[in-house]
Scaffold this motif. Structure first.
Motif, PDB file in Angstrom:
ATOM      1  N   GLU A   1      -0.150  -5.051   2.296  1.00  0.00           N
ATOM      2  CA  GLU A   1      -1.577  -4.948   2.643  1.00  0.00           C
ATOM      3  C   GLU A   1      -1.763  -4.790   4.148  1.00  0.00           C
ATOM      4  O   GLU A   1      -2.597  -4.005   4.611  1.00  0.00           O
ATOM      5  CB  GLU A   1      -2.316  -6.184   2.137  1.00  0.00           C
ATOM      6  CG  GLU A   1      -2.443  -6.237   0.616  1.00  0.00           C
ATOM      7  CD  GLU A   1      -3.087  -7.519   0.135  1.00  0.00           C
ATOM      8  OE1 GLU A   1      -3.421  -8.376   0.996  1.00  0.00           O
ATOM      9  OE2 GLU A   1      -3.250  -7.685  -1.082  1.00  0.00           O
ATOM     10  N   LEU A   2      -0.986  -5.526   4.921  1.00  0.00           N
ATOM     11  CA  LEU A   2      -1.060  -5.412   6.377  1.00  0.00           C
ATOM     12  C   LEU A   2      -0.561  -4.037   6.828  1.00  0.00           C
ATOM     13  O   LEU A   2      -1.128  -3.419   7.732  1.00  0.00           O
ATOM     14  CB  LEU A   2      -0.257  -6.528   7.035  1.00  0.00           C
ATOM     15  CG  LEU A   2      -0.765  -7.952   6.767  1.00  0.00           C
ATOM     16  CD1 LEU A   2       0.229  -8.979   7.274  1.00  0.00           C
ATOM     17  CD2 LEU A   2      -2.130  -8.170   7.413  1.00  0.00           C
ATOM     18  N   ASN A   3       0.513  -3.559   6.205  1.00  0.00           N
ATOM     19  CA  ASN A   3       1.011  -2.213   6.518  1.00  0.00           C
ATOM     20  C   ASN A   3      -0.088  -1.172   6.360  1.00  0.00           C
ATOM     21  O   ASN A   3      -0.259  -0.290   7.204  1.00  0.00           O
ATOM     22  CB  ASN A   3       2.165  -1.844   5.582  1.00  0.00           C
ATOM     23  CG  ASN A   3       3.479  -2.512   5.939  1.00  0.00           C
ATOM     24  OD1 ASN A   3       3.578  -3.219   6.939  1.00  0.00           O
ATOM     25  ND2 ASN A   3       4.476  -2.297   5.120  1.00  0.00           N
TER      26      ASN A   3
ATOM     27  N   HIS B   1       7.656   3.104   4.853  1.00  0.00           N
ATOM     28  CA  HIS B   1       8.108   3.697   3.598  1.00  0.00           C
ATOM     29  C   HIS B   1       8.700   2.649   2.643  1.00  0.00           C
ATOM     30  O   HIS B   1       9.481   2.998   1.752  1.00  0.00           O
ATOM     31  CB  HIS B   1       9.133   4.794   3.886  1.00  0.00           C
ATOM     32  CG  HIS B   1       8.594   5.894   4.743  1.00  0.00           C
ATOM     33  ND1 HIS B   1       7.737   6.860   4.260  1.00  0.00           N
ATOM     34  CD2 HIS B   1       8.756   6.169   6.068  1.00  0.00           C
ATOM     35  CE1 HIS B   1       7.410   7.689   5.228  1.00  0.00           C
ATOM     36  NE2 HIS B   1       8.011   7.293   6.340  1.00  0.00           N
ATOM     37  N   SER B   2       8.313   1.419   2.818  1.00  0.00           N
ATOM     38  CA  SER B   2       8.843   0.340   1.986  1.00  0.00           C
ATOM     39  C   SER B   2       8.154   0.306   0.617  1.00  0.00           C
ATOM     40  O   SER B   2       7.060   0.849   0.432  1.00  0.00           O
ATOM     41  CB  SER B   2       8.653  -1.001   2.692  1.00  0.00           C
ATOM     42  OG  SER B   2       9.215  -0.961   3.987  1.00  0.00           O
ATOM     43  N   GLN B   3       8.812  -0.361  -0.325  1.00  0.00           N
ATOM     44  CA  GLN B   3       8.273  -0.536  -1.669  1.00  0.00           C
ATOM     45  C   GLN B   3       7.914  -2.001  -1.895  1.00  0.00           C
ATOM     46  O   GLN B   3       8.543  -2.892  -1.318  1.00  0.00           O
ATOM     47  CB  GLN B   3       9.315  -0.121  -2.712  1.00  0.00           C
ATOM     48  CG  GLN B   3       9.914   1.263  -2.521  1.00  0.00           C
ATOM     49  CD  GLN B   3      11.058   1.513  -3.477  1.00  0.00           C
ATOM     50  OE1 GLN B   3      10.957   1.282  -4.682  1.00  0.00           O
ATOM     51  NE2 GLN B   3      12.196   1.967  -2.929  1.00  0.00           N
ATOM     52  N   ARG B   4       6.938  -2.228  -2.756  1.00  0.00           N
ATOM     53  CA  ARG B   4       6.582  -3.606  -3.096  1.00  0.00           C
ATOM     54  C   ARG B   4       7.645  -4.199  -4.017  1.00  0.00           C
ATOM     55  O   ARG B   4       8.063  -3.560  -4.988  1.00  0.00           O
ATOM     56  CB  ARG B   4       5.210  -3.668  -3.768  1.00  0.00           C
ATOM     57  CG  ARG B   4       4.077  -3.245  -2.839  1.00  0.00           C
ATOM     58  CD  ARG B   4       2.735  -3.509  -3.480  1.00  0.00           C
ATOM     59  NE  ARG B   4       1.653  -2.977  -2.644  1.00  0.00           N
ATOM     60  CZ  ARG B   4       0.523  -3.622  -2.375  1.00  0.00           C
ATOM     61  NH1 ARG B   4       0.335  -4.834  -2.871  1.00  0.00           N
ATOM     62  NH2 ARG B   4      -0.413  -3.063  -1.643  1.00  0.00           N
ATOM     63  N   TYR B   5       8.050  -5.427  -3.703  1.00  0.00           N
ATOM     64  CA  TYR B   5       9.021  -6.111  -4.551  1.00  0.00           C
ATOM     65  C   TYR B   5       8.289  -6.779  -5.708  1.00  0.00           C
ATOM     66  O   TYR B   5       7.300  -7.480  -5.514  1.00  0.00           O
ATOM     67  CB  TYR B   5       9.797  -7.157  -3.759  1.00  0.00           C
ATOM     68  CG  TYR B   5      10.799  -7.908  -4.609  1.00  0.00           C
ATOM     69  CD1 TYR B   5      12.035  -7.345  -4.907  1.00  0.00           C
ATOM     70  CD2 TYR B   5      10.482  -9.158  -5.137  1.00  0.00           C
ATOM     71  CE1 TYR B   5      12.945  -8.006  -5.707  1.00  0.00           C
ATOM     72  CE2 TYR B   5      11.397  -9.830  -5.945  1.00  0.00           C
ATOM     73  CZ  TYR B   5      12.621  -9.253  -6.223  1.00  0.00           C
ATOM     74  OH  TYR B   5      13.513  -9.903  -7.033  1.00  0.00           O
TER      75      TYR B   5
ATOM     76  N   THR C   1       6.763  -7.827   0.388  1.00  0.00           N
ATOM     77  CA  THR C   1       5.805  -8.550  -0.442  1.00  0.00           C
ATOM     78  C   THR C   1       4.451  -7.847  -0.430  1.00  0.00           C
ATOM     79  O   THR C   1       4.176  -6.990   0.416  1.00  0.00           O
ATOM     80  CB  THR C   1       5.609  -9.983   0.070  1.00  0.00           C
ATOM     81  OG1 THR C   1       5.054  -9.924   1.399  1.00  0.00           O
ATOM     82  CG2 THR C   1       6.923 -10.750   0.100  1.00  0.00           C
ATOM     83  N   ASP C   2       3.577  -8.243  -1.350  1.00  0.00           N
ATOM     84  CA  ASP C   2       2.225  -7.691  -1.394  1.00  0.00           C
ATOM     85  C   ASP C   2       1.483  -7.965  -0.085  1.00  0.00           C
ATOM     86  O   ASP C   2       0.750  -7.107   0.416  1.00  0.00           O
ATOM     87  CB  ASP C   2       1.433  -8.311  -2.550  1.00  0.00           C
ATOM     88  CG  ASP C   2       1.902  -7.808  -3.912  1.00  0.00           C
ATOM     89  OD1 ASP C   2       2.600  -6.776  -3.957  1.00  0.00           O
ATOM     90  OD2 ASP C   2       1.572  -8.458  -4.923  1.00  0.00           O
ATOM     91  N   ALA C   3       1.669  -9.158   0.471  1.00  0.00           N
ATOM     92  CA  ALA C   3       0.958  -9.526   1.708  1.00  0.00           C
ATOM     93  C   ALA C   3       1.356  -8.600   2.853  1.00  0.00           C
ATOM     94  O   ALA C   3       0.498  -8.135   3.617  1.00  0.00           O
ATOM     95  CB  ALA C   3       1.249 -10.977   2.063  1.00  0.00           C
TER      96      ALA C   3
ATOM     97  N   VAL D   1      -8.462  -8.718   6.146  1.00  0.00           N
ATOM     98  CA  VAL D   1      -7.432  -8.830   5.115  1.00  0.00           C
ATOM     99  C   VAL D   1      -6.861 -10.245   5.075  1.00  0.00           C
ATOM    100  O   VAL D   1      -6.630 -10.810   4.002  1.00  0.00           O
ATOM    101  CB  VAL D   1      -6.300  -7.811   5.379  1.00  0.00           C
ATOM    102  CG1 VAL D   1      -5.097  -8.070   4.480  1.00  0.00           C
ATOM    103  CG2 VAL D   1      -6.819  -6.401   5.165  1.00  0.00           C
ATOM    104  N   ARG D   2      -6.653 -10.837   6.239  1.00  0.00           N
ATOM    105  CA  ARG D   2      -6.014 -12.148   6.308  1.00  0.00           C
ATOM    106  C   ARG D   2      -6.973 -13.278   5.959  1.00  0.00           C
ATOM    107  O   ARG D   2      -6.542 -14.360   5.567  1.00  0.00           O
ATOM    108  CB  ARG D   2      -5.433 -12.385   7.708  1.00  0.00           C
ATOM    109  CG  ARG D   2      -4.520 -11.257   8.181  1.00  0.00           C
ATOM    110  CD  ARG D   2      -3.511 -11.734   9.174  1.00  0.00           C
ATOM    111  NE  ARG D   2      -2.363 -12.332   8.493  1.00  0.00           N
ATOM    112  CZ  ARG D   2      -1.403 -13.010   9.115  1.00  0.00           C
ATOM    113  NH1 ARG D   2      -1.472 -13.190  10.412  1.00  0.00           N
ATOM    114  NH2 ARG D   2      -0.395 -13.502   8.436  1.00  0.00           N
TER     115      ARG D   2
END
Length: 332
Positions: A199-201, A213-217, A194-196, A66-67
């Protein structure tokens, strides 16, 4: 050349047979097919973007893909290499190498932490003849509060600032996930990332028994009092972040071992600083060395000379601070 340890692009260990294993780098003057490459974890300064095969945890390899979008390494094993959970970030591993001809054991810690923290178990050191140790915080100035105490202080601050938007800065891989876990234990119902980080999550969730349980900003989000935003540390001074802070009157906080210094909040441009670290502090480094009790200690990263000198003078260990392209002990 006699078998031993060198610092080049990565840390290179040479066995009595001449076989070379490189940790977190590529052997100088060779292709990666001529040596075995070991990757301890998926932070950018430890990844090897030219290696198609690596000895690493499955999670580290997945995070590396991913990175580094052009790199999709295959994980392999090596009979002389054992991987041990290092307690640094999800998927991180210390590396125990055993020379098959001499039975000499080399322990390369990579980045590590002894303390258990949230969803991570700490590193449990093993016996070795040679210890190669990261000394990021190898100065007595850097003695951290117990993780539980720091976590309690962070939760208290998050409760005290419930009427505000808070923006939390930490490394996208490691610190950001811990901050999300801490936020989930508070009354804040909306956490943005953030999206980055997202993706890691996703990769971590697919390998570990944990859910974020976070949301994308996005630009469509209107931040409200009580909201929290978790961002990579390096974004703290970007123009859009500064505009966001101004528009929402947000309170900002940075999380790092360096926060033990009073200058941290000014250098990072944040309102608050918390000593939340994924590295051993000075006391943990001493504990690690005395537990392994090696014949020789090599130090790398951070306070290499300071820590090596104190180990020799106070504890009697043979030590060397690794410097790039050393080829004999006389070069140390």
């Amino acid at each position: 050349m006699a078998p031993g340890v060198q610092l080049r692009d990565g840390v290179e260990i040479e066995f009595a047979s001449g076989e070379r294993i490189v940790c977190d780098g590529v052997a100088a003057g060779t292709s990666t097919t001529e040596v075995t490459t070991v990757v301890s974890h998926a932070h950018g300064d430890h990844l090897v973007d030219t290696a198609s095969e690596i000895v690493a945890s499955e999670l580290t390899a997945a995070l590396a893909s991913v990175r580094q979008s052009e790199c999709d390494p295959e994980t392999i094993t090596h009979p002389a290499v054992d991987l041990i959970p290092a307690g640094h970030i999800a998927g991180s591993r210390a590396v125990l190498l055993t020379d098959p001809e001499t039975d000499r054991r080399y322990l390369y810690t990579g980045d590590c932490r002894l303390s258990d923290r949230l969803y991570l178990d700490g590193f449990d050191p093993v016996d070795a003849d040679v210890l190669i140790l990261e000394t990021t915080y190898g100065d007595p100035t850097y003695r951290f509060p117990a993780p539980e105490k720091t976590q309690h202080r962070i939760r208290e601050w998050l409760a005290q600032t419930m009427d505000d938007v808070v923006i939390l800065f930490g490394y996208a891989l490691g610190r950001a996930q811990k901050l999300q876990v801490l936020l989930e234990s508070t009354a804040r119902s909306r956490v943005f990332i953030t999206d980055a980080i997202a993706e890691l999550n996703t990769v971590i969730e697919s390998h570990r028994n944990i859910t974020f349980h976070s949301q994308r900003y996005t630009n469509d989000v209107t931040l409200q009092p009580g909201d929290a935003v978790v961002l990579p540390m390096q974004t703290a001074r970007l123009g859009w972040i500064e505009s966001l802070v101004e528009a929402t009157d947000a309170i900002t906080a940075g999380f790092s071992g360096w926060a033990i210094d009073d200058s941290f909040i000014y250098q990072r441009g944040v309102d608050e600083g918390f000593v939340l670290s994924d590295h051993c502090d000075y006391d943990e480094l001493i504990e690690l060395v005395t537990t392994v009790d090696p014949e020789r200690v090599y130090t790398q990263h951070g306070f290499t000379e300071t820590f090596a000198t104190r180990l020799t003078r106070k504890y009697g260990y043979q030590t060397q601070a690794l410097k790039s392209n050393q080829s004999t002990l006389g070069d140390f």
